[in-house]
Scaffold this motif. Structure first.
Motif, PDB file in Angstrom:
ATOM      1  N   ALA A  34       0.842  -1.194   0.000  1.00  0.00           N
ATOM      2  CA  ALA A  34       0.000   0.000   0.000  1.00  0.00           C
ATOM      3  C   ALA A  34       0.880   1.248   0.000  1.00  0.00           C
ATOM      4  CB  ALA A  34      -0.924   0.001   1.212  1.00  0.00           C
ATOM      5  N   TYR A  35       0.373   2.298  -0.621  1.00  0.00           N
ATOM      6  CA  TYR A  35       1.135   3.544  -0.747  1.00  0.00           C
ATOM      7  C   TYR A  35       0.221   4.727  -0.450  1.00  0.00           C
ATOM      8  CZ  TYR A  35       4.222   0.402  -3.325  1.00  0.00           C
ATOM      9  OH  TYR A  35       5.018  -0.646  -3.693  1.00  0.00           O
ATOM     10  N   LEU A  36       0.769   5.695   0.263  1.00  0.00           N
ATOM     11  CA  LEU A  36       0.119   6.997   0.440  1.00  0.00           C
ATOM     12  C   LEU A  36       1.012   8.050  -0.200  1.00  0.00           C
ATOM     13  CD1 LEU A  36      -1.418   7.301   4.037  1.00  0.00           C
ATOM     14  CD2 LEU A  36      -2.593   7.557   1.850  1.00  0.00           C
ATOM     15  N   ASN A  37       0.462   8.717  -1.181  1.00  0.00           N
ATOM     16  CA  ASN A  37       1.216   9.767  -1.872  1.00  0.00           C
ATOM     17  C   ASN A  37       2.562   9.221  -2.374  1.00  0.00           C
ATOM     18  OD1 ASN A  37      -0.883  11.630  -1.069  1.00  0.00           O
ATOM     19  ND2 ASN A  37       0.088  11.635   0.958  1.00  0.00           N
ATOM     20  N   ASP A  38       2.488   8.009  -2.934  1.00  0.00           N
ATOM     21  CA  ASP A  38       3.634   7.302  -3.523  1.00  0.00           C
ATOM     22  C   ASP A  38       4.667   6.837  -2.496  1.00  0.00           C
ATOM     23  OD1 ASP A  38       2.661   7.536  -6.142  1.00  0.00           O
ATOM     24  OD2 ASP A  38       3.496   9.561  -6.312  1.00  0.00           O
ATOM     25  N   GLU A  39       4.348   6.889  -1.199  1.00  0.00           N
ATOM     26  CA  GLU A  39       5.237   6.384  -0.157  1.00  0.00           C
ATOM     27  C   GLU A  39       4.647   5.111   0.449  1.00  0.00           C
ATOM     28  OE1 GLU A  39       7.153   7.661   4.179  1.00  0.00           O
ATOM     29  OE2 GLU A  39       5.908   9.082   3.062  1.00  0.00           O
ATOM     30  N   TRP A  40       5.466   4.060   0.545  1.00  0.00           N
ATOM     31  CA  TRP A  40       4.992   2.784   1.099  1.00  0.00           C
ATOM     32  C   TRP A  40       4.527   2.953   2.529  1.00  0.00           C
ATOM     33  CZ3 TRP A  40       5.925  -0.593   5.115  1.00  0.00           C
ATOM     34  CH2 TRP A  40       5.445  -1.909   4.964  1.00  0.00           C
ATOM     35  N   ILE A  41       3.394   2.356   2.871  1.00  0.00           N
ATOM     36  CA  ILE A  41       2.888   2.404   4.240  1.00  0.00           C
ATOM     37  C   ILE A  41       2.635   0.981   4.740  1.00  0.00           C
ATOM     38  CG2 ILE A  41       1.841   4.691   4.023  1.00  0.00           C
ATOM     39  CD1 ILE A  41      -0.904   3.238   3.778  1.00  0.00           C
ATOM     40  N   LEU A  42       2.733   0.832   6.050  1.00  0.00           N
ATOM     41  CA  LEU A  42       2.515  -0.471   6.685  1.00  0.00           C
ATOM     42  C   LEU A  42       1.025  -0.741   6.825  1.00  0.00           C
ATOM     43  CD1 LEU A  42       3.520  -2.958   8.283  1.00  0.00           C
ATOM     44  CD2 LEU A  42       3.469  -1.510  10.336  1.00  0.00           C
ATOM     45  N   MET A  43       0.617  -1.926   6.354  1.00  0.00           N
ATOM     46  CA  MET A  43      -0.737  -2.412   6.595  1.00  0.00           C
ATOM     47  C   MET A  43      -0.631  -3.809   7.191  1.00  0.00           C
ATOM     48  SD  MET A  43      -3.228  -0.971   3.578  1.00  0.00           S
ATOM     49  CE  MET A  43      -4.570  -0.703   4.747  1.00  0.00           C
ATOM     50  N   GLU A  44      -1.263  -4.006   8.331  1.00  0.00           N
ATOM     51  CA  GLU A  44      -1.258  -5.308   8.991  1.00  0.00           C
ATOM     52  C   GLU A  44      -2.361  -6.167   8.379  1.00  0.00           C
ATOM     53  OE1 GLU A  44      -1.270  -5.150  13.190  1.00  0.00           O
ATOM     54  OE2 GLU A  44       0.328  -3.651  13.310  1.00  0.00           O
ATOM     55  N   TYR A  45      -2.041  -7.463   8.194  1.00  0.00           N
ATOM     56  CA  TYR A  45      -2.966  -8.364   7.507  1.00  0.00           C
ATOM     57  C   TYR A  45      -3.431  -9.471   8.452  1.00  0.00           C
ATOM     58  CZ  TYR A  45      -4.721 -11.710   4.003  1.00  0.00           C
ATOM     59  OH  TYR A  45      -5.495 -12.582   3.276  1.00  0.00           O
ATOM     60  N   ASP A  46      -4.740  -9.603   8.594  1.00  0.00           N
ATOM     61  CA  ASP A  46      -5.346 -10.709   9.335  1.00  0.00           C
ATOM     62  C   ASP A  46      -6.085 -11.587   8.332  1.00  0.00           C
ATOM     63  OD1 ASP A  46      -6.737 -12.474  10.932  1.00  0.00           O
ATOM     64  OD2 ASP A  46      -7.529 -10.967  12.306  1.00  0.00           O
TER      65      ASP A  46
END
Length: 559
Positions: A505-517
């Protein structure tokens, strides 16, 4: 001699367990300790390696370091223990805490920085003693439901730091924190003819015995009439005081006319032994009825240290003009015990004609390769524990492997010729297990025009194609919305065939952490990470399955 060996084994085990420190460790939780899983409990393809401590269906309880030491390992994974932390102690043991919600303070910050550095939710790191030293009773994390957990609880485990053998936490004094005044329950006992010429109560097939409860609380079975060698298996469980879930038992001992005959107890084992559970139990019974019968015999030696002293115990030989009593004692760690007595008597009766067991006879120590029109199967040496009969055939591109539900020690290799598929189709091909109308993915590898997979179970298999990309749905934000009142961004993902391989996932072309369940199919980003900027934000999610199909989801929101 057999009696001396059994006594020696129990004596040395008692000495070994007496050496474990009983007051060195504290409870990892500040709540009454009730269990939803015990050490050695029988699970699918493995023995349970620790205690599952109930957290009353809530998350976020403080988890405490069991003793002085240092955080030596941290692992975050989608499956397995989920978020886990390992503490190495100076007395030679390591404590493990699994299915956590999050880590405490600086540890959480350290892991989050590592995830952003590696641009991956799943990370693993080994640490020097100086990075995160801890004192007994320090908060190290908070309880949760991450990974393969079926509900909120804390998995608590002990290992020998040097050998990594797993040790029953009860040996370190955890039994003192648990109230248990209930004896184990024995639901059923099965008796097995050990060869084709043996009859048991007029049958050559395993049969269930009738158990009658006696005034002293023990059980007496109906008499077993046989003309040869027989073995026994039990279906049993244990419960704690006022806790009604069914846990595994600690110890089983069997005696023939008062002499120790077979036994095991769950004190310690190695991780690479765990798959032997499929030979430890009646595997066919489990596959057909989902019931786990613990066998009290072994036709062939196998490397499970829990029963190592019983390698030559191949059942009970019943002879003419002799009387026998087979006694089974089932115990929990607190010493509560249930006894089953089984009388045996020699009786020779004609057997019914035997039916064909299968087309191919497989000797367990040999390797085999079977080739068909488009499919082939390779069995490595010692794939099976015992010699067995199999039916193997290919019809219209479907490979059918039917057996008497034999347990496997390793994996067989199934291969298909895919030369008739186009290059693009070959890239999307995998070997699928057929379960009714469902296709089940098996990790497959291609060499030239041959597609192969390592398989550990029998059934139906064929080549299938996965051309359908993952599905992305149900975000908690909509295009153009203001998310200032949200604490998290969430969105769901799923895949029909091969399964999710990666997500970014990216916000404004910067990778962001998303936790997956994976249990809820939900990705979650914490806005407190500070990656959202004031004003308009561009969100992008790329989800890829194991056959490289991908879906790109984009949206914009304000903050």
């Amino acid at each position: 001699m057999k009696k001396l060996i059994a006594i020696y084994f129990l004596f040395t085990t008692a000495i070994l367990f007496a050496q474990y420190p009983k007051d060195y460790f504290r409870s990892p939780l500040d709540i009454p300790i009730n269990l939803s899983g015990t050490f050695g409990e029988l699970r699918t393809n493995h023995f349970h390696s620790g205690l599952d401590i109930r957290t009353n269906n809530v998350e976020g309880l403080p988890v405490y370091a069991a003793a002085d030491g240092y955080v030596s390992r941290i692992k975050v994974s989608v499956f397995g223990y989920g978020k886990a932390i390992y503490i190495t102690h100076p007395n030679g043991y390591t404590s493990v805490y699994g299915h956590l919600q999050k880590y405490e303070g600086k540890i959480e910050e350290y892991i989050k920085n590592l995830q952003y550095k590696e641009k991956n939710y799943e990370v693993e790191t080994y640490l020097y003693p100086t990075v995160f030293p801890v004192k007994k009773g320090d908060i190290i994390a908070y309880s949760g439901n991450s990974g393969g957990s079926a509900g909120p609880h804390l998995h608590f485990e002990f290992r020998d730091t040097y050998t990594e053998r797993i040790i029953n936490p009860m040996a370190f004094g955890m039994n003192r924190l648990i109230r248990d005044d209930k004896a184990p329950e024995v639901s059923s006992v099965m008796v097995y003819p050990m060869n084709d010429s043996t009859m048991v109560n007029k049958s050559n097939a395993p049969i269930a015995l009738t158990l009658l409860k006696q005034p002293d609380g023990s059980y007496l079975s109906n008499k077993v009439y046989t003309n040869g060698v027989v073995g026994f298996a039990i279906n049993s469980y244990d419960q704690l005081t006022n806790i009604y879930n069914k846990n595994g038992v600690y110890k089983v001992q069997a005696f023939l006319n008062g002499t120790p005959h077979f036994g095991y107890q769950f004190d310690t084992f190695a991780f690479d032994e765990s798959r032997h559970i499929n030979y430890f139990i009646d595997f066919k019974k489990f596959k057909l009825l989902k019931q786990r019968y613990q066998k009290l015999f072994s036709k062939v030696p196998y490397p499970l240290s829990l029963v190592q002293e019983n390698k030559k115990m191949n059942g009970v030989q019943v002879k003419k003009n002799n009387s026998y009593n087979y006694k089974i004692e089932v115990s929990d760690y607190h010493g509560n015990k249930t006894i089953v007595n089984i009388p045996l008597e020699y009786k020779d009766e004609p057997l019914l004609p035997q039916t064909s067991k299968g087309k191919y006879f497989i000797k367990a120590k040999n390797d085999y390769n079977f080739e068909f029109e488009t499919a082939s199967v390779y069995f490595p040496p010692n794939l099976f524990y015992e010699n067995c009969f199999l039916n193997i055939e290919e019809t219209n591109g479907v490979l059918l492997m039917d057996s008497n539900y034999e347990a496997m020690q390793s994996a067989m290799t199934i291969s298909f010729d895919i030369s008739k598929l186009s290059e693009e189709e070959q890239k999307k091909a995998f070997i699928a297990g057929i379960n009714g109308y469902q296709l089940e993915y098996n990790s497959s590898f291609r060499k030239g025009n041959t597609l192969s997979a390592k398989i550990k179970s029998f059934g139906k298999f064929k080549v299938a194609l996965d051309t359908i990309p993952p599905r992305v749905f149900n975000p908690n934000f909509v295009e153009g919305s203001n998310v200032s009142k949200l604490n998290t961004l969430t969105i769901s993902i799923t895949d029909m065939l091969s399964g999710i391989d990666s997500f970014n996932a990216y916000l404004n072309d910067e990778w962001i952490l998303m936790e997956y369940d994976y249990k809820t199919k939900k990705l979650t980003h914490n806005i407190s990470d500070g990656k959202i900027k004031s004003g308009l934000n561009a969100f992008k999610l790329i989800v890829t399955d194991k056959l490289n199909n991908n879906t790109i989801f984009t949206s914009n929101f304000t903050y």
